[in-house]
Design an enzyme around this catalytic site. Sequence first.
Site: not given
Length: 889
Positions: A26, A96, A105, A107, A349, A465, A774, A841, A861
């Site tokens: 702000k 503020r 909302g 604070m 903002r 699981h 992996s 994985c 990967y």
Amino acid sequence: MPKWVYSFGAGHNEGRADMRNLLGGKGANLAEMASIGLPVPPGFTITTEVCSAFYKNDRAYPADLEPQVREALARVETAVGRRFGDAKSPLLVSVRSGARVSMPGMMDTVLNLGLTHETVQGLAESSGDARFAWDSYRRFIQMFGSVVLGVDHHRFEEIIESVKLDQAVIEDTALGAEDWQRVCDEYMAMVREETGKPFPQSPWDQLWAAIGAVFGSWMNHRANTYRRLHDIPADWGTAVNVQAMVFGNMGNDCATGVCFTRDPSTGENLFYGEFLVNAQGEDVVAGIRTPQPLSRARAKPGEVSMEEALPEAYAELCRVRETLERHYADMQDIEFTVQQGKLYMLQTRNGKRTAAASLRIAVEMARDGLIPREEAVKRVNPQALDQLLHPMLDPEAPRTLFGRGLPASPGAASGAVVFSADEAELRAAKGDAVILVRIETSPEDIHGMHAARGILTTRGGMTSHAAVVARGMGRPCVAGAGGISVDYGSRTLASGGRTIRAGDVITLDGATGEVFVGQVATVEPKLSGDFAVLMEWADSLRRLRIRTNAETPLDAETARKFGAEGIGLCRTEHMFFAPERIGAVRQMIMANDERGRRAALEKLLPFQRQDFVELFRIMAGLPVTIRLLDPPLHEFLPHGEAEIAEVAEALGQDQESMRRRAAELAEANPMLGHRGCRLGISYPEIYEMQARAIFEAAIEIARASAEPPVPEIMIPLVGTRRELEITRAQVDRVAKEVFETAGRTLPYTVGTMIELPRAALTADRIAEVADFFSFGTNDLTQTTFGLSRDDAGKFLPHYVEAGILPKDPFVSLDIDGVGALVRIATERGRATKPHLKCGICGEHGGDPASITFCEQVGLDYVSCSPYRVPVARLAAAQAALGAGMDRTA
């Protein structure tokens, strides 16, 4: 002397937009707006560093802060021609909060500060409007009393309602100056009664108390919760902004409003917002009065738009909209006030938006040349893509909360409560929508989980699981709902004095972890063309490949649809629980010798082979990593007496033999017991059957397709080089036999899952006999921390709240511990084999922060559940751009 205070407005702007870490979003944006010539009331920002010092020094301010505040306030007095605390022409200010990221909302704010019994008279005289002055004073007493003094907000509302009742009016705007003066007097008496002290009459005392309250609100419950949900570090702190008041409540030529430069729900390039005539900012959001639309085009019959009520101010606001969006190159959330026809900007903002809006805005801004494609890719939060891939609860639909758990798998689903997997499958086959409710799930429940619309468990965490399987299936899941008790005997679940019975309908919101009574309306996701465009841009930027965790044709096809580039984990044990196979599995377990086991495995071979044929066909030449059997054998045996009797009869065994075998296989700690490669060494015929099924399936597909399969066989739970050497030899021997019989060969690789700390630390030796690594980060996290992921949900949330751990390590990779082992194993493995392929994985493969780490370490990967594939594709692109670690900021 440290600089604690930065001024803005009236031609004296000490801050900039890029100083948000110091000035908060702000404060930085107020200075930026003022510097580009927009009408911003003057003020100053107390930095986030003061907030840090405030908490480090037992809520005491730095000694040299006060003179800097007084100097900055004097500059504001000069700019507006009013003096703070002056009896005739008082300066009023707002106080503020302003963190570096938007926390709407969360604070506290105080408006009209500086009003006292004395200055309210001066405000009435200088403005010529006694009603306005007393209305402003009652607003200040109410906000200050609630925010700073801790008086219940409802006590103030009760007084206003009483006065309105006496005057026979409905709207606040119908009350006059004398009415508001009466309200103020009653407020004062009530505050004294509640606090034991008179309301402060020194403006400077008011200011320092309000500054302290804003800093204090950084650690209030709602702010702590918001930070935890949005991964915002507590040590960032908040700034405090003190700004000259402008008034939207001085008459019908005044107004206040909130607007967005584009529609935050859809992303459409239309001005969107609301305003109120003769009001202050809190009136718009408090719901006391119904706001009106900004534009005439959006006005309904009976509504008066700002375009009609205040045409000149509206025209200027439209110009400001264009200026701000061009300047920030992003959709802006704006707060404004109109005082006697003049527009003032109070905040801008980057606006909060839905996933669909985020996608559309990013793509359209890139196409319009406002931002480059790389920036468009960085703009969209990967986690938000879940909103686009699963049904969601209709935000307008009514609902009754029943209980809460962990948001284990996104999406929303309603259905009748069932307590067993068999019942779920039976009812689903008849077309019923069901929710499977279990204390915890096991692999034996897989058919019911697949049949159910959603899964609810009262035990287990984000990687239990139930959670893992549900995400893989795209089923909504709420896990670890400890406040809900399940009674299988009475077929009920209870929470908070309410009981739900089998057959009753409940609704799950897997994105929030909430459980609702009855059916709550849902809305189906719609994948726009913008989704495909952004994914194409992301794919062109990322280095990491994205695979999926899948073992069924449906999982594999879903993942391919979402852009998966292979299978990184096929869990073969899930295939063993199908009704036509489980009998042979149990026969193998009950066999007294190798011959008996081989006979049972021979029955399983055709099923396993067909499983792999389907996966190879769907993946069409992409790599498929198949993990050989991992869980301990006792998981496949029946447990209850009735089930033991049924299985014994089916197998032609006596019940006592089955109980005895189950007792022989029982383990105190199965997770660290006779599982993984230990099974393959004890019972080599199991891995041999699976290897044969893989290679025969690969040959079959290779003969029928121009895209030969790429099988990657993974040995689980390896802790030593010798274990992998033995099991690899088994696989290689079977491959040779199958290839000789078929008269052709196929390339394949054999690697291991690194899920034990010892394996990571001795990776250089294990790499001598491995083609790939992996990282099974679910189990690696368990073995590194000494945690059970199914039980840790009982205390991990407290650990995160207390700051012992920054995040649940089963949700986002523990970089310092588990991540260090991944890094060590990768470096040592590649020291032995420079081109060793390494991937991940575990469930972390779909977590953006974990993907950023994988990019930094240089893995090849990541593999994740099918519905997380788009999330991973986007996160991998952001990681390659260097944006992943700074997404929150």
